[in-house]
Design a protein around this motif. Structure first.
Motif, PDB file in Angstrom:
ATOM      1  N   ALA A 126     -38.939 131.830  56.724  1.00  0.00           N
ATOM      2  CA  ALA A 126     -39.017 132.377  57.895  1.00  0.00           C
ATOM      3  C   ALA A 126     -37.839 133.971  57.397  1.00  0.00           C
ATOM      4  CB  ALA A 126     -38.819 132.954  59.396  1.00  0.00           C
ATOM      5  N   LEU A 127     -36.572 133.961  57.352  1.00  0.00           N
ATOM      6  CA  LEU A 127     -35.521 134.887  56.381  1.00  0.00           C
ATOM      7  C   LEU A 127     -36.387 135.298  55.567  1.00  0.00           C
ATOM      8  CD1 LEU A 127     -31.697 133.831  57.023  1.00  0.00           C
ATOM      9  CD2 LEU A 127     -33.340 136.121  57.888  1.00  0.00           C
ATOM     10  N   GLN A 128     -36.336 134.980  54.587  1.00  0.00           N
ATOM     11  CA  GLN A 128     -37.142 135.216  52.875  1.00  0.00           C
ATOM     12  C   GLN A 128     -38.968 135.990  53.461  1.00  0.00           C
ATOM     13  OE1 GLN A 128     -36.716 134.645  50.118  1.00  0.00           O
ATOM     14  NE2 GLN A 128     -35.313 132.612  50.643  1.00  0.00           N
ATOM     15  N   GLU A 129     -39.310 135.779  54.153  1.00  0.00           N
ATOM     16  CA  GLU A 129     -40.617 136.449  54.308  1.00  0.00           C
ATOM     17  C   GLU A 129     -40.401 138.016  55.090  1.00  0.00           C
ATOM     18  OE1 GLU A 129     -43.718 134.164  56.768  1.00  0.00           O
ATOM     19  OE2 GLU A 129     -44.659 135.694  57.431  1.00  0.00           O
ATOM     20  N   HIS A 130     -39.617 138.233  55.523  1.00  0.00           N
ATOM     21  CA  HIS A 130     -39.182 139.490  56.965  1.00  0.00           C
ATOM     22  C   HIS A 130     -37.911 140.158  56.550  1.00  0.00           C
ATOM     23  CE1 HIS A 130     -42.724 138.164  59.666  1.00  0.00           C
ATOM     24  NE2 HIS A 130     -41.653 137.000  59.820  1.00  0.00           N
ATOM     25  N   PHE A 131     -37.217 139.503  55.818  1.00  0.00           N
ATOM     26  CA  PHE A 131     -35.998 139.655  55.386  1.00  0.00           C
ATOM     27  C   PHE A 131     -35.399 139.936  53.668  1.00  0.00           C
ATOM     28  CE2 PHE A 131     -34.294 139.670  59.407  1.00  0.00           C
ATOM     29  CZ  PHE A 131     -33.933 140.549  60.039  1.00  0.00           C
ATOM     30  N   SER A 132     -36.171 139.731  53.337  1.00  0.00           N
ATOM     31  CA  SER A 132     -36.037 139.225  51.706  1.00  0.00           C
ATOM     32  C   SER A 132     -35.280 140.958  50.600  1.00  0.00           C
ATOM     33  CB  SER A 132     -36.870 138.369  50.932  1.00  0.00           C
ATOM     34  OG  SER A 132     -37.796 139.111  50.836  1.00  0.00           O
ATOM     35  N   ASP A 133     -36.111 141.385  51.505  1.00  0.00           N
ATOM     36  CA  ASP A 133     -35.900 142.982  50.750  1.00  0.00           C
ATOM     37  C   ASP A 133     -35.137 143.852  51.417  1.00  0.00           C
ATOM     38  OD1 ASP A 133     -37.147 143.182  53.440  1.00  0.00           O
ATOM     39  OD2 ASP A 133     -38.440 145.017  53.026  1.00  0.00           O
ATOM     40  N   LEU A 134     -34.216 143.248  52.168  1.00  0.00           N
ATOM     41  CA  LEU A 134     -33.485 143.659  53.311  1.00  0.00           C
ATOM     42  C   LEU A 134     -31.697 143.104  53.204  1.00  0.00           C
ATOM     43  CD1 LEU A 134     -35.675 144.174  56.572  1.00  0.00           C
ATOM     44  CD2 LEU A 134     -34.894 146.129  55.392  1.00  0.00           C
ATOM     45  N   ALA A 135     -31.328 142.007  53.276  1.00  0.00           N
ATOM     46  CA  ALA A 135     -30.368 141.640  53.277  1.00  0.00           C
ATOM     47  C   ALA A 135     -30.202 139.976  51.665  1.00  0.00           C
ATOM     48  CB  ALA A 135     -30.378 140.976  54.853  1.00  0.00           C
ATOM     49  N   ASP A 136     -29.324 139.844  52.152  1.00  0.00           N
ATOM     50  CA  ASP A 136     -28.545 138.360  51.362  1.00  0.00           C
ATOM     51  C   ASP A 136     -28.271 138.511  52.385  1.00  0.00           C
ATOM     52  OD1 ASP A 136     -29.231 139.540  47.882  1.00  0.00           O
ATOM     53  OD2 ASP A 136     -28.211 141.240  48.660  1.00  0.00           O
ATOM     54  N   TRP A 137     -28.047 136.435  51.259  1.00  0.00           N
ATOM     55  CA  TRP A 137     -27.774 135.452  52.481  1.00  0.00           C
ATOM     56  C   TRP A 137     -27.159 133.999  51.705  1.00  0.00           C
ATOM     57  CZ3 TRP A 137     -32.426 137.433  53.589  1.00  0.00           C
ATOM     58  CH2 TRP A 137     -33.475 135.999  53.410  1.00  0.00           C
ATOM     59  N   ASN A 138     -26.692 133.589  51.880  1.00  0.00           N
ATOM     60  CA  ASN A 138     -26.359 131.993  51.200  1.00  0.00           C
ATOM     61  C   ASN A 138     -27.418 131.144  52.609  1.00  0.00           C
ATOM     62  OD1 ASN A 138     -24.622 133.246  48.507  1.00  0.00           O
ATOM     63  ND2 ASN A 138     -23.041 133.522  49.972  1.00  0.00           N
ATOM     64  N   SER A 139     -27.537 130.474  51.557  1.00  0.00           N
ATOM     65  CA  SER A 139     -27.908 129.528  53.098  1.00  0.00           C
ATOM     66  C   SER A 139     -27.280 128.194  53.176  1.00  0.00           C
ATOM     67  CB  SER A 139     -29.289 128.589  52.077  1.00  0.00           C
ATOM     68  OG  SER A 139     -29.620 127.199  52.831  1.00  0.00           O
ATOM     69  N   PRO A 140     -26.743 128.182  54.323  1.00  0.00           N
ATOM     70  CA  PRO A 140     -25.959 127.368  54.801  1.00  0.00           C
ATOM     71  C   PRO A 140     -25.872 125.746  54.401  1.00  0.00           C
ATOM     72  CG  PRO A 140     -26.898 128.008  57.284  1.00  0.00           C
ATOM     73  CD  PRO A 140     -27.907 128.962  55.363  1.00  0.00           C
ATOM     74  N   GLN A 141     -25.479 125.471  54.677  1.00  0.00           N
ATOM     75  CA  GLN A 141     -24.962 123.331  54.421  1.00  0.00           C
ATOM     76  C   GLN A 141     -24.989 122.709  55.708  1.00  0.00           C
ATOM     77  OE1 GLN A 141     -26.446 122.866  51.839  1.00  0.00           O
ATOM     78  NE2 GLN A 141     -26.933 124.735  51.239  1.00  0.00           N
ATOM     79  N   GLY A 142     -24.581 123.841  57.006  1.00  0.00           N
ATOM     80  CA  GLY A 142     -23.706 123.455  57.978  1.00  0.00           C
ATOM     81  C   GLY A 142     -23.294 123.804  58.786  1.00  0.00           C
ATOM     82  N   GLY A 143     -22.899 123.789  60.198  1.00  0.00           N
ATOM     83  CA  GLY A 143     -22.885 124.812  61.586  1.00  0.00           C
ATOM     84  C   GLY A 143     -24.565 125.073  61.975  1.00  0.00           C
ATOM     85  N   LEU A 144     -24.078 126.295  62.489  1.00  0.00           N
ATOM     86  CA  LEU A 144     -25.092 126.811  63.645  1.00  0.00           C
ATOM     87  C   LEU A 144     -25.281 128.127  62.749  1.00  0.00           C
ATOM     88  CD1 LEU A 144     -24.335 125.519  66.957  1.00  0.00           C
ATOM     89  CD2 LEU A 144     -25.472 124.335  65.255  1.00  0.00           C
ATOM     90  N   PHE A 145     -25.411 129.037  62.353  1.00  0.00           N
ATOM     91  CA  PHE A 145     -25.848 130.098  61.878  1.00  0.00           C
ATOM     92  C   PHE A 145     -25.919 130.392  60.255  1.00  0.00           C
ATOM     93  CE2 PHE A 145     -22.443 129.987  65.013  1.00  0.00           C
ATOM     94  CZ  PHE A 145     -22.796 130.483  66.069  1.00  0.00           C
ATOM     95  N   PHE A 146     -27.160 131.819  59.716  1.00  0.00           N
ATOM     96  CA  PHE A 146     -27.214 132.258  59.221  1.00  0.00           C
ATOM     97  C   PHE A 146     -26.356 133.786  59.088  1.00  0.00           C
ATOM     98  CE2 PHE A 146     -30.495 129.212  58.807  1.00  0.00           C
ATOM     99  CZ  PHE A 146     -30.775 129.418  56.970  1.00  0.00           C
ATOM    100  N   TRP A 147     -25.361 134.004  57.666  1.00  0.00           N
ATOM    101  CA  TRP A 147     -24.487 135.632  57.803  1.00  0.00           C
ATOM    102  C   TRP A 147     -25.297 136.270  56.807  1.00  0.00           C
ATOM    103  CZ3 TRP A 147     -20.746 137.905  60.549  1.00  0.00           C
ATOM    104  CH2 TRP A 147     -20.302 138.762  59.607  1.00  0.00           C
TER     105      TRP A 147
END
Lengths: 388, 388
Positions: free
Chosen positions: B295-316
């Protein structure tokens, strides 16, 4: 190793050492303040909702806050549920109050004696302790006025109902007078009431906070003395000017109080079965107090004076010939007897020798007489040695 | 009204306000860090002994301390049960550490960003925060050496495994290098590991404390992310030079941690059914992460960068065009969307605009797409307004 400045005031806890020694099964302990095992009520957990496992609100469970506010209003304390903060045992109230008020050198007003663990945490934060002597029916009012004229304490910390250690209960007149003084000098009151319900003569003087007209206040209570201490559920009720700060400090301390204990407390507060349990507790402890007093009469009447406690869990003995009761600990433990010396309950221990705090609720009645006999022998021997 | 000096640093908590707003059922919240309700395990209470209702030891239940020490040793952490202190949720470890180390102006070393509630309590006690930027596989080592050469922090507080908020997991090489630096400069490490078990790729880098040869350390963990947060049971393990001080501070904070939660934790730690539960948790959250990322790819790929979290509960998320994300809160909430702005996770919020922390574990998957779509629209609108 660079610790904070406050750690230099972190005393090696005499209580910890005594209680550790008192763990040995052969030791007859008058030291702790434990409820009698026999009076821990059976509690049911089967109906607790799974949702209690999720994070909760820092304020505490809304239904429990409502129930506690209703109980407090019935005691004459004017409050709403929005002023109730559930804490992780009432010790946490002392931690939150210390954080809210105490910098190094902050003056606070305490009873002499006062609750040892309160003294420890207030001193850890650097408080400068101003003290008012306790008399049989409350604080010395002349001394209290004088202290308030000469100092500006951040708060007064008082335990007006069956104080630990002295068992003093303030009279109606002293409660009124103390409230008037705090209003006059606009000093915040922290009123600590863990023992209110452990009442052996049916007396029911209302809290001092209910008599204040102007001063801010924090009223604290706990489930530990009347339900189960292992729940670690207590509460504070605070005036609206203090509540938001206390709430944020609570959140930063441990997010919120465990929800199983809160749920269990809610199964009891305000119910018929809780009232029945409290009545049984009072009867049980009254019998223990009477047996204890009879044994004291037998073994200590030539050594000490005391008032018969009308509530709470302790006798407070004043030795007829004062000596540093901390020096009695080692010989008493050598005789398999543990007790609490009185000195650590004073902000100035060395100036207050000659008191003993004896818990009457926990000791096996079969061993009561032998325990007090041995303790009396230890006192006698120390007095002989001192006189020599 | 004379409060302590520290109260002037007691910030109105942005988190509290966001979470309160997120309570409205119509709000799609990416703000909190709650475990998914569906993954709270069924727990049994029927066999709990009545004695758990009595006061307990400040250290915690002996059997639980043994079990946690065994788990830690299996991770490579050299320790005995005598070094384990049970705390009332791992937030309490931060409170105890602040008391142990921090006076006004005490320097401490933190990651940038770091856990917001840690920052708050360390700052409440008056810490002077020295920060090291986080990179994708751990702290910037050049910056870290420079800070250690120029400062003498009382401790370094690090969250090396799926950090909240950044989801960064230190590589093996960074763990070794950080341990070597802390040993070289003899700086105490506080290693916070709430998310170690919420691991989606099977990686298992051992804790940094297990790599230290000289420096003192405190290692912290919790039951809140993998069992039930409502229990309020966490733990710390400390080197023997620190343990006695932490124990006394724990005692003065709340006497001991509730025993029902401790008993329940003991029913799970080290058991087959706990391992099965953890495996189910990981599978569940991995699926949620993958759906969130799509869903992030769909809505945020032009707005933000991120690393895919390998654990935990959050996207940054790092916005491609930075702006103060706190300004997005009001328009987002007006669209019934809640999120955590990135600024409060930095000791210097105003110097670090342009990050968002999005929780992927709690949102209803049916509403995920709509929520991110609305949030993206809010970001776009703010950027247009800013450019205008």
């Amino acid at each position: 190793m660079a610790f904070s400045e406050r750690v230099s005031r972190l005393k090696s806890s005499l209580i910890r050492e005594i209680l550790a020694a008192a763990q040995r099964p052969e030791v007859m302990s008058f030291a702790g303040g434990l409820p009698a095992e026999a009076m821990l009520p059976r509690v049911e957990w089967a109906d607790m909702p799974l949702a209690m496992g999720q994070y909760g609100m820092s304020e505490g469970e809304p239904a429990l806050r409502e129930a506690l506010a209703a109980e407090a209003r019935a005691l004459g304390v004017p409050c709403e549920a929005s002023q109730v903060l559930i804490v992780s045992g009432s010790q946490q109230t002392l931690d939150l109050a210390a954080k809210l008020y105490i910098d190094k050198g902050t003056e606070i007003l305490l009873e002499a004696p006062t609750y040892l663990a309160a003294l420890q945490i207030f001193q850890l934060f650097g408080a400068d302790c101003i003290t008012v002597p306790l008399q049989a029916d409350g604080p010395d009012l002349v001394a209290m006025r004088q202290r308030l004229e000469q100092h500006k304490p951040a708060f007064a910390y008082l335990i007006p109902t069956f104080q630990n250690p002295s068992a003093v209960r303030y009279s109606e007149a002293r409660r009124d007078a103390v409230a008037a003084l705090l209003d006059e000098f606009d000093v915040t009151l922290i009123e600590d009431e863990p023992y209110r319900e452990l009442n052996f003569d049916g007396g029911s003087a209302t809290p001092i906070v209910s008599r204040l007209k102007k001063a801010s206040w924090i009223y604290t209570g706990t489930m530990s003395k009347t339900l189960l201490p292992g729940l670690r559920v207590g509460y504070l009720i605070a005036t609206p000017d203090l509540f938001p700060h206390l709430l944020r400090l609570k959140q930063s301390a441990d997010l919120h109080t465990n929800r199983m204990g809160q749920w269990q407390a809610l199964q009891w507060i305000g119910t018929e079965h809780y009232r029945n349990h409290l009545a049984e507790l009072r009867d049980f402890y009254r019998v223990r107090r009477d047996a204890f007093e009879a044994a004291l009469q037998e073994h200590f009447s030539d050594l000490a004076d005391w008032n018969s406690p009308q509530g709470g869990l302790f006798f407070w003995l004043t030795l007829k010939t004062p000596l540093d009761t901390r020096s009695l600990l080692k010989p008493a433990l050598a005789q398999d007897v543990a007790f609490m010396p009185g000195e650590p309950f004073f902000a100035d221990p060395d100036a207050n020798p000659g008191y003993l705090r004896l818990n009457f609720s926990h000791i096996d009645p079969q061993r009561l007489g032998e325990g007090l006999k041995r303790l009396a022998a230890v006192v006698r021997q120390a007095q002989v040695a001192e006189a020599a």
